[in-house]
Write an enzyme that holds these catalytic residues in place. Structure first.
Site, PDB file in Angstrom:
ATOM      1  N   LYS A  33     -35.157  15.294  24.136  1.00  0.00           N
ATOM      2  CA  LYS A  33     -35.525  16.347  23.176  1.00  0.00           C
ATOM      3  C   LYS A  33     -36.512  15.778  22.148  1.00  0.00           C
ATOM      4  O   LYS A  33     -36.679  14.558  22.054  1.00  0.00           O
ATOM      5  CB  LYS A  33     -34.265  16.877  22.484  1.00  0.00           C
ATOM      6  CG  LYS A  33     -33.507  15.825  21.673  1.00  0.00           C
ATOM      7  CD  LYS A  33     -32.129  16.316  21.238  1.00  0.00           C
ATOM      8  CE  LYS A  33     -31.369  15.211  20.515  1.00  0.00           C
ATOM      9  NZ  LYS A  33     -29.976  15.587  20.238  1.00  0.00           N
ATOM     10  N   ARG A 117     -19.915  22.433  14.698  1.00  0.00           N
ATOM     11  CA  ARG A 117     -21.149  23.216  14.841  1.00  0.00           C
ATOM     12  C   ARG A 117     -20.918  24.244  15.946  1.00  0.00           C
ATOM     13  O   ARG A 117     -20.113  25.143  15.800  1.00  0.00           O
ATOM     14  CB  ARG A 117     -22.340  22.303  15.192  1.00  0.00           C
ATOM     15  CG  ARG A 117     -22.702  21.328  14.087  1.00  0.00           C
ATOM     16  CD  ARG A 117     -24.053  20.654  14.321  1.00  0.00           C
ATOM     17  NE  ARG A 117     -24.207  20.137  15.686  1.00  0.00           N
ATOM     18  CZ  ARG A 117     -25.157  19.290  16.053  1.00  0.00           C
ATOM     19  NH1 ARG A 117     -26.038  18.850  15.181  1.00  0.00           N
ATOM     20  NH2 ARG A 117     -25.240  18.876  17.304  1.00  0.00           N
ATOM     21  N   TYR A 229     -51.169   5.926  -5.819  1.00  0.00           N
ATOM     22  CA  TYR A 229     -50.729   6.976  -6.731  1.00  0.00           C
ATOM     23  C   TYR A 229     -49.574   6.501  -7.601  1.00  0.00           C
ATOM     24  O   TYR A 229     -48.695   5.774  -7.139  1.00  0.00           O
ATOM     25  CB  TYR A 229     -50.264   8.197  -5.923  1.00  0.00           C
ATOM     26  CG  TYR A 229     -51.388   8.939  -5.256  1.00  0.00           C
ATOM     27  CD1 TYR A 229     -52.291   9.696  -5.993  1.00  0.00           C
ATOM     28  CD2 TYR A 229     -51.536   8.891  -3.875  1.00  0.00           C
ATOM     29  CE1 TYR A 229     -53.316  10.385  -5.371  1.00  0.00           C
ATOM     30  CE2 TYR A 229     -52.564   9.577  -3.241  1.00  0.00           C
ATOM     31  CZ  TYR A 229     -53.447  10.321  -3.991  1.00  0.00           C
ATOM     32  OH  TYR A 229     -54.451  11.005  -3.370  1.00  0.00           O
ATOM     33  N   MET A 276     -51.201   9.716   1.801  1.00  0.00           N
ATOM     34  CA  MET A 276     -51.252  10.549   2.999  1.00  0.00           C
ATOM     35  C   MET A 276     -51.972   9.831   4.141  1.00  0.00           C
ATOM     36  O   MET A 276     -51.553   9.903   5.294  1.00  0.00           O
ATOM     37  CB  MET A 276     -51.934  11.882   2.695  1.00  0.00           C
ATOM     38  CG  MET A 276     -51.864  12.858   3.860  1.00  0.00           C
ATOM     39  SD  MET A 276     -52.721  14.402   3.544  1.00  0.00           S
ATOM     40  CE  MET A 276     -51.734  15.142   2.287  1.00  0.00           C
TER      41      MET A 276
HETATM   42  C1  LIG Z   1     -29.182  14.495  20.746  1.00  0.00           C
HETATM   43  C2  LIG Z   1     -27.926  14.619  21.492  1.00  0.00           C
HETATM   44  C3  LIG Z   1     -27.419  13.546  22.255  1.00  0.00           C
HETATM   45  C4  LIG Z   1     -28.060  12.162  22.261  1.00  0.00           C
HETATM   46  O1  LIG Z   1     -27.618  11.402  21.152  1.00  0.00           O
HETATM   47  P1  LIG Z   1     -28.110   9.870  20.961  1.00  0.00           P
HETATM   48  O2  LIG Z   1     -27.346   9.415  19.788  1.00  0.00           O
HETATM   49  O3  LIG Z   1     -29.574   9.928  20.711  1.00  0.00           O
HETATM   50  O4  LIG Z   1     -27.785   9.165  22.208  1.00  0.00           O
HETATM   51  C5  LIG Z   1     -26.292  13.764  23.033  1.00  0.00           C
HETATM   52  N1  LIG Z   1     -25.675  14.975  23.042  1.00  0.00           N
HETATM   53  C6  LIG Z   1     -26.123  16.015  22.297  1.00  0.00           C
HETATM   54  C7  LIG Z   1     -25.378  17.312  22.349  1.00  0.00           C
HETATM   55  C8  LIG Z   1     -27.239  15.869  21.495  1.00  0.00           C
HETATM   56  O5  LIG Z   1     -27.655  16.897  20.744  1.00  0.00           O
END
Ligand SMILES: *Cc1c(COP(=O)(O)O)cnc(C)c1O
Length: 337
Positions: A33, A117, A229, A276
């Site tokens: 992801k 969640r 800055y 930036m």
């Molecule tokens: C992002 C995610 C993972 C992976 O977690 P890591 O700590 O990056 O290995 C596994 N399961 C779900 C549901 C996630 O959202």
């Protein structure tokens, strides 16, 4: 180019093999992801599969569709909510769902055992297209006792089901053997980053991302003069500084003051606040324009930067996205495959 981000897919492949070894028979599902945690989803997905992963996990339908366009074969699970089930079905995706179970495609039911969640509290008699049941751990990296409580609840809630069970993320896969069930969903570790914020080498992992730039300009700051800055760095004595053309718009956070980088292989500190488009490093002498600077890699770990910025490596990695107008992205394969 102002900076260059290198992704070594050979490291991703080796990390996948390392995780598979740790999993002792469970499958490895690669979490790609957020554009593969900023590393490039398609490249890392391919390397993970070559390293033995048997499915890919993403958060959104759009991520899954993009991946499907280049990878027609592998199983792809969408872990977040999906509003267009028809498109998911056409792309042969698998969904993670709560109490509403859509028809016509494989689904995994999420049981909430303590993350608070998404997810249902139990699953009585699942429909035919339910292929898996999962849960997600809130504290695998920080509180293994609570993780074990979640795992016990999960085991109890799913004992009557003959379905694929998956619970582990990277931290659990590496350190909590009873979390492994049939498959583990690993993200951060695949990229060679530590889920514990420490040294990834402790778990046999190798960072896949490095980020390099160069000194664009040096100057001698006279005592009492400042750089950046807010005048956050004022020279206590005449001080050579180097300006590096990378800033927070490139993903090098504004609060990385004092972070360690390498200038020609030697450790140097970032001084002042990051702008930036530029940052300043303190030097001990003048150096030539074009002198190489390593922002991440060659032993400079993202975990160190995360500690300086008061965040986690996950957040830093997902923010280092190669914007082609600002940085060059190079994919290499240290295994030469
Ligand atoms: C992002 C995610 C993972 C992976 O977690 P890591 O700590 O990056 O290995 C596994 N399961 C779900 C549901 C996630 O959202």
């Amino acid at each position: 180019m102002r900076s260059e981000i290198t992704i070594d897919v050979g490291a991703v492949r080796r990390n996948a093999r390392t995780l598979l070894g740790a999993l002792e028979g469970a499958e490895l599902w690669a979490v790609v992801k957020a554009n593969g945690y900023g590393h490039g989803a398609a490249d890392c997905a391919r390397a993970a599969i070559e390293g033995g992963a048997t499915a890919l996990c993403v958060a959104t339908l759009a991520e899954a569709l993009e991946l499907r366009a280049t990878l027609p074969e592998p199983r792809i699970l969408v872990m977040g909510p999906v509003d267009d089930v028809g498109r998911a079905r056409d792309a042969r995706l698998e969904l993670v769902v709560g109490d509403e179970i859509p028809e016509g495609l494989p689904v995994h039911v999420k049981i909430d055992t303590g993350m608070g969640r998404w997810g249902v509290s139990e699953l009585a008699s699942p429909a035919r297209n339910v292929v898996g049941v999962m849960t997600h751990l809130a504290t695998a990296d920080s509180d293994p006792d609570f993780a074990r409580t979640q795992l016990a609840r999960f085991r109890e809630a799913t004992a009557h089901l003959d379905l694929v069970r998956h619970a582990a993320n990277s931290a659990a896969a590496l350190r909590i053997p009873e979390s492994r069930f049939d498959a583990a969903r690993c993200g951060i570790a695949l990229y060679g980053l530590s889920p514990f914020g420490g040294d990834p080498a402790d778990d046999g992992l190798e960072p896949a991302l490095s980020w390099r730039s160069e000194i664009a300009l040096t100057r001698l700051l006279p005592v009492g003069e400042s750089t950046g800055y807010g005048r956050r760095f004022v020279a206590g004595r005449d001080t050579w500084i180097g300006i590096v053309p990378v800033g927070y718009a490139d993903g090098f956070r504004r609060d990385l003051t004092e972070a360690r980088v390498l200038v020609d292989g030697e450790p140097r500190r970032v001084v002042g606040v990051v702008s930036m488009d530029a940052l300043a490093v303190e030097l001990d002498r003048d150096v030539a324009r074009g002198t190489p600077v390593t922002l991440v890699g060659d032993g400079v770990r993202l975990e160190e930067h995360a500690a300086v910025a008061g965040t986690i490596n996950y957040e830093l990695a997902t923010r280092i996205e190669a914007d082609p107008t600002r940085a060059r992205r190079v994919v290499i394969d240290s295994e030469g495959a």
